[in-house]
Design an enzyme around this catalytic site. Sequence first.
Site, PDB file in Angstrom:
ATOM      1  N   SER A 152       1.129  -1.146  -0.153  1.00 36.29           N
ATOM      2  CA  SER A 152       0.315   0.454  -0.059  1.00 36.29           C
ATOM      3  C   SER A 152       0.528   1.343   0.104  1.00 36.29           C
ATOM      4  O   SER A 152       0.269   1.747  -0.254  1.00 36.29           O
ATOM      5  CB  SER A 152      -0.801  -0.105   0.669  1.00 36.29           C
ATOM      6  OG  SER A 152       0.045  -0.424   2.412  1.00 36.29           O
TER       7      SER A 152
ATOM      8  N   ASP B  54      -1.079   8.291   9.760  1.00 37.42           N
ATOM      9  CA  ASP B  54      -1.374   6.777  10.396  1.00 37.42           C
ATOM     10  C   ASP B  54      -1.074   5.817  11.502  1.00 37.42           C
ATOM     11  O   ASP B  54      -1.156   5.277  11.870  1.00 37.42           O
ATOM     12  CB  ASP B  54      -2.520   5.924   9.758  1.00 37.42           C
ATOM     13  CG  ASP B  54      -1.480   5.117   9.266  1.00 37.42           C
ATOM     14  OD1 ASP B  54      -0.365   6.008   8.816  1.00 37.42           O
ATOM     15  OD2 ASP B  54      -2.745   4.427   8.045  1.00 37.42           O
TER      16      ASP B  54
ATOM     17  N   HIS C 136       1.570   4.602   7.289  1.00 35.69           N
ATOM     18  CA  HIS C 136       1.838   5.491   5.754  1.00 35.69           C
ATOM     19  C   HIS C 136       2.156   6.775   6.020  1.00 35.69           C
ATOM     20  O   HIS C 136       1.645   7.726   6.959  1.00 35.69           O
ATOM     21  CB  HIS C 136       0.152   5.452   4.848  1.00 35.69           C
ATOM     22  CG  HIS C 136      -0.559   3.280   5.004  1.00 35.69           C
ATOM     23  ND1 HIS C 136      -1.273   3.177   6.054  1.00 35.69           N
ATOM     24  CD2 HIS C 136      -0.470   2.655   3.695  1.00 35.69           C
ATOM     25  CE1 HIS C 136      -1.680   1.984   5.744  1.00 35.69           C
ATOM     26  NE2 HIS C 136      -1.023   1.649   4.978  1.00 35.69           N
TER      27      HIS C 136
END
Length: 245
Positions: A10, A188, A191
């Site tokens: 991600s 967060d 990330h």
Amino acid sequence: MDQIICLGDSITQHGWDVGKRGWVAQLSQAYVRRLDVLSRGFSGYNTRWTTLLLAQMLPRSLLGTRLITVFFGANDAQHAPLKQHVPLDEFVQNTRAIIENLREKAPFARIILITPPPVGDSLWAKTREAEGRVADRTNVVTRQYAAAVVGLAAELAVPCVDLWTVIETKREAHSGLPFAGYEVFSWDGLHLNENGNDVLFNEVLRTIRLNYADLDPDILPFVLPAHTEIIEGTREELLGFVLSE
């Protein structure tokens, strides 16, 4: 045009997020009209899934691939027995297999390994609590996976961006903040935010210039001439540029 492939999870997929100055987007801008930057970031994926699905994750042809970044570990370091977790020794084996596969399929492509970034434990716990879930990663464990990437890179003679160490070093200047400075580089706890993406982009570019100087975007020529080099714009003149390549 030839291409750069960014393979990962991600943090690579989100690397196209221009709202957060995504590192892949910045890389694409740096190589505009020189090399195409192709993102192959798959959110949530680990090295086990990647070794099994690599052929489907990559373009059908790797001809013309000049550089590949390989960026995993953030999901592999999830707590066992959760589904994304991969034991450390298997993680190393999988990453080695990915590199060997890439070397076979794209023998002329250069490779850069990237370690997972640090986890801001308290910030990540807050994020997960807001989602109604429990924290499933810790920085202590992630550090082991980052160190394993560094070690494997040395073994395979592959340049490595030690993102874990770079961000840990930089965030120490902000350790008095509520989340120990991790919030300066992550939105967060896991990330990358704008600052984190800037750090990674600059480290990737620095690594390219140190190890693969011929791929420095500042010295690569444009594909096709700049418009200022086109005198009349006739068919004959334009075809002459094509035939001269």
